[in-house]
Design an enzyme around this catalytic site. Structure first.
Site: not given
Ligand code: HDE
Length: 703
Positions: A87, A160, A352
């Site tokens: 992202h 999402n 978070h």
């Molecule tokens: Fe994320 N995801 N994600 N994700 N995600 C990040 O956090 C992660 C997942 C989503 O505009 C990171 O600050 C793991 C699902 C959005 O700043 C990180 C898993 C969904 C955004 C991270 C998921 C999301 C992130 C990268 C699997 C939809 C952008 C930078 C367990 C429901 C937020 C950050 C923004 C961002 C980890 C799965 C949505 C690395 C480990 C499912 C919208 O922490």
């Protein structure tokens, strides 16, 4: 007062595209960062010159002693922070969420339960795979992350634009992302899934199938952020004032309707205007066409089974069809202010899933559980230490009294001597609050320590089939084309063949078409999902015109054009909060005296992707140049409204547009009938009747 650089408004084409102000607000500027009118060092020392380094003579070497030079360059060298691992590419806006109060039946969270309650928000939209500088319109899932600055602390809904996810267990997240990111050897392709490692992974991990279908559908290429739905994906547990619990899925419903680009537009935009979505969001807000969504929930009983009608609510690859459980609306989100500084706000915002408020809890969905760890952890590297919640964009709008101390980038000057509890030296403060504090609903947890999924997670195909078969022929055709394109970009034959096996298990007809496109045999002996109950709510093709606020209409004109007609059309469109942009052979103005009109785009700077409709003003010269021809033909090919009034119909026909084609508007003048028809055609988003898939059906794509 901070010194401001105003945009150059002297030349009409340099005026902000919407013709409005800069959107900047004085009250968002931190006076500690920019105060006083004079240039200073970071220490506040006034400077006489910042263009010449201190040298030993005019032709001599630079002196070590030049503290201003060293401070300036050192700071510059460290201006970048690591981009988000996923992202990374995003755009954001401030806004407000107003509660309908209807949430009180399921949650005690005040920002949802109290009618009329207003909560400031910051929303960041993003693509998943691309780097920070990648194009907006690539085929990908979009992030839809909302920070609610509630009066009980911050609540982040990190969702999402698709309701399902690739994987069922967060431990696979690094794997799917490694597979989706560019190949590690050449670091290509950027920001897209059309490559071998992605299809290698998803064909081996068939739980990804449902999400892959969403990505290959029109949802993977949204028209705008403001025409995207949003989903919390996981099931959440809501708790009301009496302690009753319900399981819910969150939905964001865009007031502007759910609309997408067509694939060729997405590709053109990636080159012609890589900032397409970012620009659209900022322009719409600046023009006062504020993007809006309604937040809603599907409410399921928390009866201990964590399933509903056979759907495992802990499986993030499954949806609950809206026909089964309708979405109940809880409130309205309006994005009404652009960020003042991209880095300070959009880049430094830290979401978070663990930012929760009383009344909203997480569930045992193994994907969600993993996220509860990842989001805090990732900020340590990205934002350089544990104090990122002190950054202005992350600060809650309620008093904070934690006992977290010191660390990198500590900006608070804490008082007292006893950052521990209980204490006697700081008067026993801060106190805990057993009444209003956040308490997890007690839930029994037991089981063997196992690395295993429940059996109910094993069905990877039924809902993918339900999604595909619930769409119109036209939308299904787009999915066929997307699979054929993406797999066609793979080099490994075995990867393509394995994905065909996956498609064969979802839908035989789909698999056959993709196989034909790839020139590969249809896998034999594979049984596809049988009959499924359809969910028409999954289609985004509309039968009734929706609002057109924020839409852009181009009018091709020159100095001979009917300026009065242009003005009356603009007036009618402005009433709908849509914008008319004049496209002329040259910049500056067209017309004379009181009949002068500003030119917003020249034939050279205009490209079809920017417009939702293009019309030619009466009187405009009849010999269209090649750029005009391309513009009109692309508009026609992309199923967008085109039209002309008066003798300018000849410009259309001279550009190869069939005058009697569907969605080709003609009138003797820009009269009421013409504008009404234009507005209605825009409201339907596309003239799908022009496309082969619909023509084959010989019916409009309406169920
Ligand atoms: Fe994320 N995801 N994600 N994700 N995600 C990040 O956090 C992660 C997942 C989503 O505009 C990171 O600050 C793991 C699902 C959005 O700043 C990180 C898993 C969904 C955004 C991270 C998921 C999301 C992130 C990268 C699997 C939809 C952008 C930078 C367990 C429901 C937020 C950050 C923004 C961002 C980890 C799965 C949505 C690395 C480990 C499912 C919208 O922490």
């Amino acid at each position: 007062m901070p010194t401001r650089r105003k945009p150059d408004q002297s030349a009409p084409e340099a005026v902000s595209p919407t013709g409005a102000g800069t959107g900047e607000r004085e009250d968002t500027v931190d006076p500690r960062a920019q105060s006083g009118d004079h240039l200073t060092t970071a220490q506040g020392l006034r400077l006489p010159d910042t263009d010449h380094s201190l040298k030993a003579g005019e032709r001599g070497p630079t002196l070590m002693e030049d503290f201003h030079f060293r401070e300036k360059i050192t700071h510059f060298d460290h201006e970048r922070i690591p981009e988000r691992v996923v992202h990374a590419r995003g755009a954001a806006a401030h806004g407000v969420f107003v509660s309908y109060g209807t949430g009180a039946s399921v949650t005690k969270a005040r920002f949802l339960a109290e009618k009329g309650h207003e909560t400031p928000v910051f929303v960041r939209f993003s693509t998943v795979l691309g780097s920070r500088g990648s194009a907006d319109t690539v085929r990908d899932t979009r992030g839809f992350a909302t920070k609610f600055y509630t009066d009980e602390g911050n609540f982040d809904l990190v969702g999402n634009n698709m309701p399902v996810f690739f994987i069922q267990d967060g431990i696979k997240f690094p794997d799917i992302i490694h597979a989706g990111k560019p190949h590690p050897d050449r670091e290509i392709p950027q920001a897209q899934s059309a490559h071998d490692t992605f299809w290698d992974f998803v064909s081996l991990h068939t739980e990804a199938t449902h999400h892959t279908f969403w990505n290959m559908s029109d949802r993977g290429i949204p028209r705008s952020y403001r025409t995207m739905e949003g989903f919390g994906v996981h099931t959440f547990r809501l708790v009301d004032r009496k302690g009753n619990t319900h399981l819910v899925k969150f939905h964001w419903k865009p007031v502007a309707g759910v609309h997408s680009l067509v694939w060729e537009e997405a590709q053109i935009a990636a080159g012609v205007d890589p900032d397409f979505h970012r620009r659209d969001l900022a322009d719409a807000i600046e023009a006062g066409a504020f993007p809006e969504w309604e937040l809603g929930v599907q409410v399921m009983p928390d009866d201990g089974t964590e399933t509903f009608e056979g759907i495992d609510l802990l499986d993030p690859t499954k949806i609950v069809p809206e026909e089964l459980v309708p979405v109940q609306k809880l409130g309205r989100l309006t994005l009404n202010r652009n960020p003042t500084n991209y880095f300070a706000e959009t880049e430094q915002v830290a979401f978070h899933t663990g930012n929760l408020v009383p009344g909203i809890e997480v569930t045992n969905d193994p994907l969600m559980q993993a996220r509860m760890f990842s989001y805090l952890d990732t900020q340590l590297t990205r934002l350089g230490g544990p104090n990122f919640s002190q950054l202005p964009i992350n600060r809650p709008h309620v008093p904070v009294n934690d006992m977290l101390r010191d660390g990198m980038h500590q900006t608070a000057i804490h008082t007292g001597v006893a950052p521990y509890r209980p204490n006697s030296l700081d008067g026993g403060l801060p106190e805990v609050d057993p009444e209003q504090g956040y308490v997890q609903t007690p839930r029994r947890i037991e089981g063997n320590a196992v690395r295993a999924n429940p059996v109910s997670f094993d069905d990877h195909f039924t809902q993918a089939a339900m999604f595909y078969r619930s769409l119109t022929t036209l939308e299904q055709q787009h999915i066929v084309e997307a699979f054929t394109f993406e797999l066609g970009k793979c080099y490994e034959q075995s990867v393509k063949e394995r994905e065909l096996l996956v498609l064969a298990r979802v839908d035989g007809g789909l698999c056959e078409q993709v196989a034909e496109g790839l020139g590969l045999p249809v896998p034999k002996g594979v049984e596809a999902v049988g009959e499924v109950v359809l969910s028409p709510a999954l289609s985004q093709v509309v039968a009734v015109p929706g609002p057109i606020a924020g839409r852009k209409i181009g009018v091709i004109a020159d100095s001979d054009s009917d300026i009065a007609g242009i003005r009356s059309l603009r007036k009618a469109l402005l009433k709908q909060e849509a914008e008319l942009l004049v496209i002329a052979p040259h910049g500056g103005f067209i017309g004379k005296g009181r009949n002068k009109e500003v030119v917003q785009r020249t034939v050279l700077t205009a490209r079809s992707i920017e417009f939702d409709a293009v019309v030619v003003a009466g009187g405009t010269g009849h010999e269209p140049d090649i750029k005009t021809v391309i513009l009109l033909q692309e508009m026609y090919r992309h199923a967008k409204a085109v039209g002309a009034w008066g003798d300018a119909v000849e410009v259309l026909t001279g550009s190869g547009i069939p005058a009697d084609g569907p969605g080709v508007l003609q009138a003797s003048s820009a009269d009421k009938a013409f504008t009404t028809e234009l507005i209605a055609t825009l409201g339907l988003h596309r003239v799908w009747e022009r496309t082969a898939a619909v023509m084959a059906d010989e019916v409009a794509p309406v169920r």
